[in-house]
Design a protein around this motif. Structure first.
Motif: not given
Length: 192
Positions: A123-136
């Protein structure tokens, strides 16, 4: 140790080994998971238990990752903590609405376990790569500029505070020195 005591210890160890075979461990884990799930749905202190589960093992695994020479485990647990922090921030602002979700602490615990699970669809990999990383990445320059401005303002404020504290200490020191001189002069004139 006597032979009788050694035999008793060996007997106890054998019993423990047979009692906790791998099948029994799996059954015990299932029973613990079922108890924990039910407790998170209806138990008192479910928030504490949920946050404890979401923090304890990841913190331990993070310490192990720091001490290991592998980079992959460091990345895995840093990613978990970024997602955990993001979720905690969202949860803080949405708390008034989340309160109304039935079995919220159970669902949050399942979410956190999914985020820390050692599986490919973590879950953390999916959320990071799909949500957090693009925003940051999209706002990285603006975020860096805001942090630099905040750091400059803090240095300015601390500089002013340092100056004020220094001036205050100097005034106190000057006043104390003047008081000491006046007292000494009064003592000298009194003695004459």
């Amino acid at each position: 140790m006597s032979a009788k005591g050694g035999d008793a210890l060996k007997s106890v160890m054998t019993t423990i080994k047979h009692t906790f075979s791998s099948k029994d461990r799996i059954d015990n884990c299932k029973a613990l998971a079922a108890f924990l799930g039910i407790y998170l749905m209806v138990g008192y202190g479910a928030q504490f238990v949920c946050n404890f589960v979401g923090f304890l093992y990841p913190a331990y695994a993070s310490v192990k990752a720091i001490e290991s020479s592998q980079k992959e485990d460091d990345t895995q647990w840093l990613t978990y903590w970024v997602v955990y922090s993001f979720f905690a921030l969202v949860e803080f602002f949405a708390d008034i609405f989340l309160f109304w979700i039935p079995f919220y602490w159970f669902l949050k615990c399942v979410f956190l376990v999914w985020c820390m699970a050692p599986i490919a669809s973590n879950g953390s990999q999916m959320i990071y790569h799909r949500l957090i990383k693009p925003i940051v990445l999209k706002y990285q320059n603006k975020i860096d500029d805001a942090i630099d401005k905040a750091a400059d303002r803090l240095q300015e404020v601390f500089g002013i505070a340092k100056q004020k504290v220094g001036d205050f200490a100097e005034d106190i020191g000057r006043g104390a020195a003047n008081d000491a001189i006046r007292k000494r002069m009064a003592d000298v004139t009194k003695d004459e």
